[in-house]
Design a protein around this motif. Structure first.
Motif, PDB file in Angstrom:
ATOM      1  N   PHE A  84       8.866  -0.078 -21.811  1.00 48.17           N
ATOM      2  CA  PHE A  84       8.888   1.162 -21.809  1.00 48.17           C
ATOM      3  C   PHE A  84       8.790   1.518 -23.352  1.00 48.17           C
ATOM      4  CE2 PHE A  84      11.451  -0.091 -18.384  1.00 48.17           C
ATOM      5  CZ  PHE A  84      11.349   0.690 -17.470  1.00 48.17           C
ATOM      6  N   ILE A  85       7.842   2.193 -23.711  1.00 49.88           N
ATOM      7  CA  ILE A  85       7.606   2.734 -24.981  1.00 49.88           C
ATOM      8  C   ILE A  85       8.082   4.284 -25.301  1.00 49.88           C
ATOM      9  CG2 ILE A  85       5.861   3.190 -26.854  1.00 49.88           C
ATOM     10  CD1 ILE A  85       4.162   0.969 -25.402  1.00 49.88           C
ATOM     11  N   PRO A  86       8.999   4.310 -25.963  1.00 52.24           N
ATOM     12  CA  PRO A  86       9.882   5.554 -26.023  1.00 52.24           C
ATOM     13  C   PRO A  86       8.901   6.704 -26.913  1.00 52.24           C
ATOM     14  CG  PRO A  86      11.158   3.695 -26.555  1.00 52.24           C
ATOM     15  CD  PRO A  86      10.016   3.310 -26.520  1.00 52.24           C
ATOM     16  N   GLY A  87       9.061   7.910 -26.452  1.00 48.64           N
ATOM     17  CA  GLY A  87       8.514   9.104 -27.212  1.00 48.64           C
ATOM     18  C   GLY A  87       9.156   9.525 -28.000  1.00 48.64           C
ATOM     19  N   GLU A  88       8.944  10.865 -28.493  1.00 47.44           N
ATOM     20  CA  GLU A  88       9.553  11.140 -29.919  1.00 47.44           C
ATOM     21  C   GLU A  88      11.000  11.678 -29.637  1.00 47.44           C
ATOM     22  OE1 GLU A  88       7.729  15.778 -29.633  1.00 47.44           O
ATOM     23  OE2 GLU A  88       7.074  14.558 -30.999  1.00 47.44           O
ATOM     24  N   HIS A  89      11.303  12.019 -28.614  1.00 49.73           N
ATOM     25  CA  HIS A  89      12.801  12.480 -28.456  1.00 49.73           C
ATOM     26  C   HIS A  89      13.826  11.516 -28.009  1.00 49.73           C
ATOM     27  CE1 HIS A  89      11.049  16.514 -28.087  1.00 49.73           C
ATOM     28  NE2 HIS A  89      10.370  16.239 -27.225  1.00 49.73           N
ATOM     29  N   LEU A 117      15.217   7.410 -29.278  1.00 48.74           N
ATOM     30  CA  LEU A 117      15.120   6.244 -30.246  1.00 48.74           C
ATOM     31  C   LEU A 117      15.157   5.036 -29.302  1.00 48.74           C
ATOM     32  CD1 LEU A 117      17.534   7.175 -33.147  1.00 48.74           C
ATOM     33  CD2 LEU A 117      14.928   7.592 -32.993  1.00 48.74           C
ATOM     34  N   THR A 118      14.366   3.864 -29.698  1.00 45.10           N
ATOM     35  CA  THR A 118      14.463   2.844 -28.801  1.00 45.10           C
ATOM     36  C   THR A 118      15.671   2.368 -28.742  1.00 45.10           C
ATOM     37  OG1 THR A 118      12.208   2.393 -29.896  1.00 45.10           O
ATOM     38  CG2 THR A 118      13.129   0.691 -28.923  1.00 45.10           C
ATOM     39  N   ARG A 119      16.455   2.245 -29.553  1.00 52.87           N
ATOM     40  CA  ARG A 119      17.766   1.516 -29.211  1.00 52.87           C
ATOM     41  C   ARG A 119      18.720   2.178 -28.446  1.00 52.87           C
ATOM     42  NH1 ARG A 119      20.639  -2.435 -33.517  1.00 52.87           N
ATOM     43  NH2 ARG A 119      21.469  -3.196 -31.473  1.00 52.87           N
ATOM     44  N   PHE A 120      18.478   3.610 -28.567  1.00 49.69           N
ATOM     45  CA  PHE A 120      19.220   4.470 -27.812  1.00 49.69           C
ATOM     46  C   PHE A 120      18.726   4.243 -26.172  1.00 49.69           C
ATOM     47  CE2 PHE A 120      20.536   8.202 -25.786  1.00 49.69           C
ATOM     48  CZ  PHE A 120      21.816   8.742 -26.416  1.00 49.69           C
ATOM     49  N   LEU A 178      18.315  10.636 -17.678  1.00 53.73           N
ATOM     50  CA  LEU A 178      18.844  10.211 -18.894  1.00 53.73           C
ATOM     51  C   LEU A 178      19.340  11.484 -19.657  1.00 53.73           C
ATOM     52  CD1 LEU A 178      16.898   7.058 -20.059  1.00 53.73           C
ATOM     53  CD2 LEU A 178      18.492   7.121 -18.368  1.00 53.73           C
ATOM     54  N   ILE A 179      20.390  11.148 -20.352  1.00 55.92           N
ATOM     55  CA  ILE A 179      20.821  12.285 -21.209  1.00 55.92           C
ATOM     56  C   ILE A 179      20.134  12.104 -22.670  1.00 55.92           C
ATOM     57  CG2 ILE A 179      23.108  12.247 -20.380  1.00 55.92           C
ATOM     58  CD1 ILE A 179      24.176  10.766 -22.978  1.00 55.92           C
ATOM     59  N   VAL A 180      19.793  13.388 -23.183  1.00 59.13           N
ATOM     60  CA  VAL A 180      19.015  13.254 -24.435  1.00 59.13           C
ATOM     61  C   VAL A 180      19.950  14.072 -25.514  1.00 59.13           C
ATOM     62  CG1 VAL A 180      16.729  13.516 -25.503  1.00 59.13           C
ATOM     63  CG2 VAL A 180      16.952  13.150 -23.014  1.00 59.13           C
ATOM     64  N   PRO A 181      20.797  13.530 -26.205  1.00 60.66           N
ATOM     65  CA  PRO A 181      21.502  14.172 -27.348  1.00 60.66           C
ATOM     66  C   PRO A 181      20.404  14.517 -28.705  1.00 60.66           C
ATOM     67  CG  PRO A 181      22.576  12.378 -26.784  1.00 60.66           C
ATOM     68  CD  PRO A 181      21.306  12.261 -25.990  1.00 60.66           C
ATOM     69  N   PRO A 182      20.823  15.188 -29.376  1.00 62.39           N
ATOM     70  CA  PRO A 182      20.193  15.788 -30.582  1.00 62.39           C
ATOM     71  C   PRO A 182      19.820  14.045 -31.151  1.00 62.39           C
ATOM     72  CG  PRO A 182      21.780  16.982 -30.592  1.00 62.39           C
ATOM     73  CD  PRO A 182      22.075  16.142 -29.351  1.00 62.39           C
ATOM     74  N   ILE A 183      18.465  14.018 -31.762  1.00 66.89           N
ATOM     75  CA  ILE A 183      17.923  12.939 -32.463  1.00 66.89           C
ATOM     76  C   ILE A 183      19.013  12.510 -33.443  1.00 66.89           C
ATOM     77  CG2 ILE A 183      16.365  13.873 -34.220  1.00 66.89           C
ATOM     78  CD1 ILE A 183      15.363  11.057 -31.870  1.00 66.89           C
TER      79      ILE A 183
END
Length: 376
Positions: free
Chosen positions: A287-292, A294-297, A331-336
């Motif tokens: 899985f290669i994360p996008g801009e919204h 973070l990898t570790r998150f 998945l949840i997406v909190p502010p970066i």
């Protein structure tokens, strides 16, 4: 040094699977242990009972796995039924029994070398009977056991410290972001697929072409390599020729790797981040994360979904995760900014884990050298 064989000092009982109609989860009869999958740290985990046992282990017996993986060990803490994946070794003297337990651990490679079978390697009673046991006094046996047990207690404590740090990681996540399944903090949600720039699987260069593996310098990661949350190497490596002639692809640093097909999915969802460029086999997904996100998150959130994901594991030819369903999981997406705050916390935990891991590695090295010294 003089030796005896294990059959000279022990009774060996090979397991036998009872009729499946006698299995139950109502605790009717004896705890039933089928093989290595039932083993805990020292004693088996009770999951199934049997009211018509064929072969029985008694309290204090050494339980050994005789089918792949060969050689795993536990003690029987109560009378129990054993299936064909196990054997029970009965030794009356406690000192000698504990000494033999450690001896068998040291003989693991030897026992595996004696395994036969095309699909699953296994050993018979004759292999166990002929294990050589040094003839030393009870006092010498006790000395060996005491030293080994002391070092092992240090190893267990270090592992416990790492487990507690992992628990802290999860607790901090819940504190900041709440329950990811019920989204009690009402974060924005997106599917796994929409959060990633790319999602893809791996491949296996043909084993009939050994030239694909000769002098390999590219890590080729399988489920066997997914034993920590950071991947830096693999047991098997491929070369550029193998990469170019297979469906394997180079995985960029800082991607999320997940096992989606393996027996380990019965109880654990292995997720890791690669610290070096790698390739993976077909049992893993990248899985290669996008801009919204973070990898570790993303990696930690997958682990927070672990129980829910594993509840949907199917067993067709092997335990596997339904991939299309996984891609549509929300998945949840909190502010970066909050994700960065959490990742900073993880980095501080990492520093503590590095120090504990160094102490663990040192203790493990000492343990291995002592096992070699005492048992050869």
């Amino acid at each position: 040094m003089e030796y005896r064989t294990l059959k000279d000092i022990a009774k060996i009982t090979m397991g036998q699977s009872p009729d499946s109609s006698s299995y139950n989860k109502e605790k009717d009869g004896l705890p039933f242990f089928q093989g290595n999958a039932d083993f805990g740290e020292l004693y088996p985990n009770e999951r199934i009972w049997c009211n018509e046992p064929k072969k029985v282990a008694i309290p204090g017996d050494i339980l050994i796995s005789v089918r792949a993986p060969i050689g795993a060990l536990n003690y029987a803490k109560e009378k129990s039924c054993i299936g064909r994946g196990l054997a029970a070794i009965t030794i009356k003297n406690v000192v000698e029994r504990n000494y033999i337990f450690h001896l068998l651990r040291a003989r693991n490679k030897y026992l595996n070398s004696k395994g036969t079978g095309s699909t699953f390697k296994a050993i018979g009673k004759n292999v166990l009977e002929e294990v050589l046991v040094p003839q030393i006094s009870r006092e010498e046996q006790q000395k060996c056991v005491n030293v080994i047990d002391l070092i092992e207690s240090i190893i267990i404590e270090r592992k416990s410290q790492i487990d507690k740090l992992d628990e802290l990681v999860r607790a901090r996540f819940v504190e900041m972001f709440g329950d990811v399944i019920h989204n009690d903090k009402l974060w924005e949600k997106h599917t796994v697929e929409s959060l990633c720039k790319e999602i893809y699987g791996g491949g296996t260069p043909s084993k009939s072409h050994p030239e694909y593996y000769e002098n390999g310098d590219i890590p080729w990661v399988s489920s066997k390599d997914m034993k920590s949350d950071v991947v830096t190497d693999s047991q098997i490596k491929i070369n550029r020729l193998g990469l170019d002639n297979s469906t394997a692809k180079m995985v960029p640093i800082n991607s999320v790797i997940m096992v989606i097909r393996s027996g380990i999915l019965k109880h654990t969802l292995p997720v890791a981040i690669n610290a070096v460029p790698i390739t993976v086999n077909q049992d893993l997904k990248v899985f290669i994360p996008g801009e919204h996100v973070l990898t570790r998150f993303l990696a930690v959130q997958f682990k927070m979904h672990e129980k829910d994901i594993l509840s949907g594991v199917r067993a067709v030819t092997a335990d596997n995760i339904e991939f299309d369903s996984l891609k549509q999981r929300e998945l949840i997406v909190p502010p970066i900014e909050l994700q960065h705050e959490y990742v900073f916390f993880l980095e501080q935990i990492d520093k503590s884990k590095v120090e504990v891991q160094k102490a663990l590695d040192k203790a493990q090295l000492l343990f291995d050298s002592l096992m070699q010294k005492y048992f050869g």
